[in-house]
Design an enzyme around this catalytic site. Structure first.
Site, PDB file in Angstrom:
ATOM      1  N   HIS A 108     -21.797  45.736 -25.921  1.00  0.00           N
ATOM      2  CA  HIS A 108     -21.719  44.517 -26.725  1.00  0.00           C
ATOM      3  C   HIS A 108     -23.096  43.968 -27.094  1.00  0.00           C
ATOM      4  CE1 HIS A 108     -21.879  42.468 -22.693  1.00  0.00           C
ATOM      5  NE2 HIS A 108     -22.632  41.640 -23.385  1.00  0.00           N
ATOM      6  N   ASP A 153     -17.981  49.302 -21.322  1.00  0.00           N
ATOM      7  CA  ASP A 153     -19.037  48.476 -21.923  1.00  0.00           C
ATOM      8  C   ASP A 153     -20.422  49.040 -21.589  1.00  0.00           C
ATOM      9  OD1 ASP A 153     -20.385  46.462 -23.209  1.00  0.00           O
ATOM     10  OD2 ASP A 153     -19.966  44.924 -21.708  1.00  0.00           O
ATOM     11  N   SER A 245     -27.085  40.234 -19.780  1.00  0.00           N
ATOM     12  CA  SER A 245     -26.220  41.328 -20.212  1.00  0.00           C
ATOM     13  C   SER A 245     -26.985  42.620 -20.411  1.00  0.00           C
ATOM     14  CB  SER A 245     -25.539  40.967 -21.524  1.00  0.00           C
ATOM     15  OG  SER A 245     -24.514  40.063 -21.290  1.00  0.00           O
TER      16      SER A 245
END
Length: 293
Positions: A108, A153, A245
């Site tokens: 992402h 992910d 992230s």
């Protein structure tokens, strides 16, 4: 690249969305957020302008994962830690050096144009003697990545050249063994250190966390967890969050996971951080690097 907006707009957006939904929202490590398109999943990529001064409120256009209640990492202890930058100095995600010319990060975190900084300790853009700068020339997300479900992910990023190995810049091995409950790990990043407020640290933050059982993970997030994820945290409310992230989770000297998503606000009791379970992807990582080198 998302258009930068005043920081108060994003704080107001997050507060209004939370009030309207009346529920705790999930935080991704880096998707753009807009008040025009509220979502149950709030992105957590940082997009902090490093030129604004470390430690100030965010100058960003979306939320981002961060280390909550961590501490300053010791210098030279995380030589695989990378920062993904938009424009000259805008942090939007972390990443991990796993090969002399390849990084891993969260899927992402994908952007069309970005730079990569390795060997840098401070969030400030001021030059550090150990730093090395690169361009990302190829991004390869896992073909099974799904949003907003967050399965698979992870993404590989190819650098425009190989790194020069030093004490500040070197790769880490990806673990082929899945983590067991109770395993002690370390997560690192430059994400915001407060939640729901946004406040970025001056230097790289580190946090010791423990892997939770898959049952506890599933109990915390019913019908949202699969075997491409694992949960980790602690009872004291320490957690990764927005801006972290794609950053590393290191257990027993090997890369075990990547910061993926979690609850918002971060560091809530019984709502652990959720990480990409890299032991499930070692074959894909190796084959993808070989096929694109």
């Amino acid at each position: 690249m998302a258009t930068a907006r005043p920081p108060w707009m994003w704080v107001l957006c997050a507060l209004i969305t939370a009030l309207l939904l009346g529920v705790t929202e999930h935080v991704l490590a880096n998707n753009d957020v807009s008040c025009d398109h509220p979502s149950n999943t709030v992105p957590s990529g940082s997009n902090q302008d490093l030129g604004a001064g470390a430690g100030e409120d965010a100058r960003s256009d979306d939320s981002s994962s961060r280390i909550i209640n961590g501490s300053d990492c010791d210098m030279h202890t995380q030589p695989w830690q990378a920062a993904l930058l938009l424009r000259p100095n805008q942090l939007y995600c972390g990443a991990v050096l796993v090969h002399p010319q390849w990084l891993l990060t969260a899927a992402h975190c994908r952007k069309k144009v970005f730079r990569v900084r390795l060997g840098h300790y401070s969030l400030s853009p001021v030059y550090e003697s150990g730093q090395q700068m690169f361009q990302g020339v190829k991004s390869i997300p896992h073909p099974g990545y799904s949003h907003p479900g967050h399965s698979n992910d992870l993404m590989l990023i190819k650098l425009n050249r190989r790194i020069r190995p030093t004490k500040d810049v070197r790769p880490i091995n990806v673990s082929s063994h899945c983590p067991s409950a109770g395993t002690k790990c370390l997560v690192s990043g430059w994400g915001t250190t407060k939640s729901p407020q946004v406040h970025f640290p001056k230097v790289l933050q580190c946090l010791n966390i423990s892997v939770l059982s898959q049952k506890r993970c599933e109990d915390a997030y019913p019908r949202q967890i699969d075997d491409t994820m694992f949960c980790a945290g602690d009872k004291a409310g320490r957690d990764s969050c927005q801006g972290d992230s794609g950053g590393p989770v290191v257990c027993n000297g090997s890369l075990q996971g990547l910061v993926s998503w979690g609850d918002y606000p971060c560091a809530r009791p019984n709502r652990p951080g959720v990480y990409t379970n890299l032991c499930k992807f070692t074959k894909w990582i190796q084959e993808t690097i070989q096929a694109n080198s």
